[in-house]
Design a protein around this motif. Structure first.
Motif, short mmCIF file in Angstrom:
data_model
loop_
_atom_site.label_atom_id
_atom_site.label_comp_id
_atom_site.label_asym_id
_atom_site.label_seq_id
_atom_site.Cartn_x
_atom_site.Cartn_y
_atom_site.Cartn_z
N CYS A 299 7.01 -14.60 -114.31
CA CYS A 299 6.82 -15.64 -114.91
C CYS A 299 5.60 -16.58 -114.35
O CYS A 299 4.68 -17.03 -115.12
CB CYS A 299 8.06 -16.66 -115.05
SG CYS A 299 7.83 -17.96 -116.33
N TYR A 300 5.69 -16.88 -113.20
CA TYR A 300 4.63 -17.55 -112.45
C TYR A 300 3.27 -17.09 -112.66
O TYR A 300 2.20 -17.49 -112.98
CB TYR A 300 5.10 -17.88 -111.01
CG TYR A 300 3.78 -18.56 -110.58
CD1 TYR A 300 3.56 -19.86 -110.45
CD2 TYR A 300 3.02 -17.55 -109.58
CE1 TYR A 300 2.38 -20.34 -109.85
CE2 TYR A 300 1.75 -18.35 -108.89
CZ TYR A 300 1.58 -19.79 -108.84
OH TYR A 300 0.43 -20.16 -108.31
N GLN B 133 2.01 -16.98 -116.25
CA GLN B 133 1.42 -18.39 -116.59
C GLN B 133 0.12 -18.57 -115.81
O GLN B 133 -0.77 -19.30 -116.46
CB GLN B 133 2.54 -19.36 -115.95
CG GLN B 133 2.04 -20.77 -116.30
CD GLN B 133 2.23 -21.01 -117.85
OE1 GLN B 133 3.36 -20.97 -118.23
NE2 GLN B 133 1.25 -21.45 -118.32
N CYS C 42 5.62 -23.11 -115.54
CA CYS C 42 6.09 -21.96 -115.57
C CYS C 42 7.51 -22.11 -116.14
O CYS C 42 8.33 -23.06 -115.30
CB CYS C 42 6.15 -21.26 -114.27
SG CYS C 42 7.45 -19.77 -114.06
#
Length: 138
Positions: free
Chosen positions: A59-60, A63, A121
């Motif tokens: 996810c990070y 993002q 995030c």
């Protein structure tokens, strides 16, 4: 945008002697082994902390890619490792270790974007843990 994703776990037996499997809707994980040994010792399979780390690093990194692209740059390579610390029954800390290659992006802009991604995030927002970051632009 709104959507729902699913994952499931099946467990048989006690916490220490039992075993289970975890699966995802996409079938990327399909009856992956889960047990006391895979969580607290060395064993073949996965564990919740490893899965949280995979979700957070994925996810990070996505993002951050969006933020870099919004600035007009294209990341050649973004590698993020999530180190998940489990202490006394709680996930207390996650350290994101990022190494990135983004041609033309200044160090200052890189650090600002890396930290902004950590803050916004969706998985970072979800977790109740101390989330730290070390970011290296190569």
């Amino acid at each position: 945008m709104k959507f729902t994703r699913k994952a499931s776990t099946n467990w048989k037996g006690t916490g220490k002697d039992g075993k289970g499997t975890v699966s995802t809707e996409s079938t990327t994980l399909n009856n992956a082994q889960l047990s006391f040994k895979t969580r607290f010792e060395d064993g073949v399979g996965t564990n919740p902390e490893e899965l949280v780390g995979a979700a957070h690093s994925g996810c990070y990194t996505m993002q951050l890619s969006f933020l870099i692209s919004e600035k007009g740059f294209t990341p050649e390579d973004l590698n993020t490792e999530a180190q998940v610390t489990f202490e006394d029954g709680t996930i207390t800390k996650i350290h994101l270790k990022l190494e990135a290659n983004v041609p033309g992006l200044s160090e200052q802009d890189f650090q600002e974007l890396a930290n902004k991604a950590k803050e916004i995030c969706p998985v970072s927002k979800l977790l109740n843990a101390d989330i730290t970051l070390s970011a290296t632009l190569v």
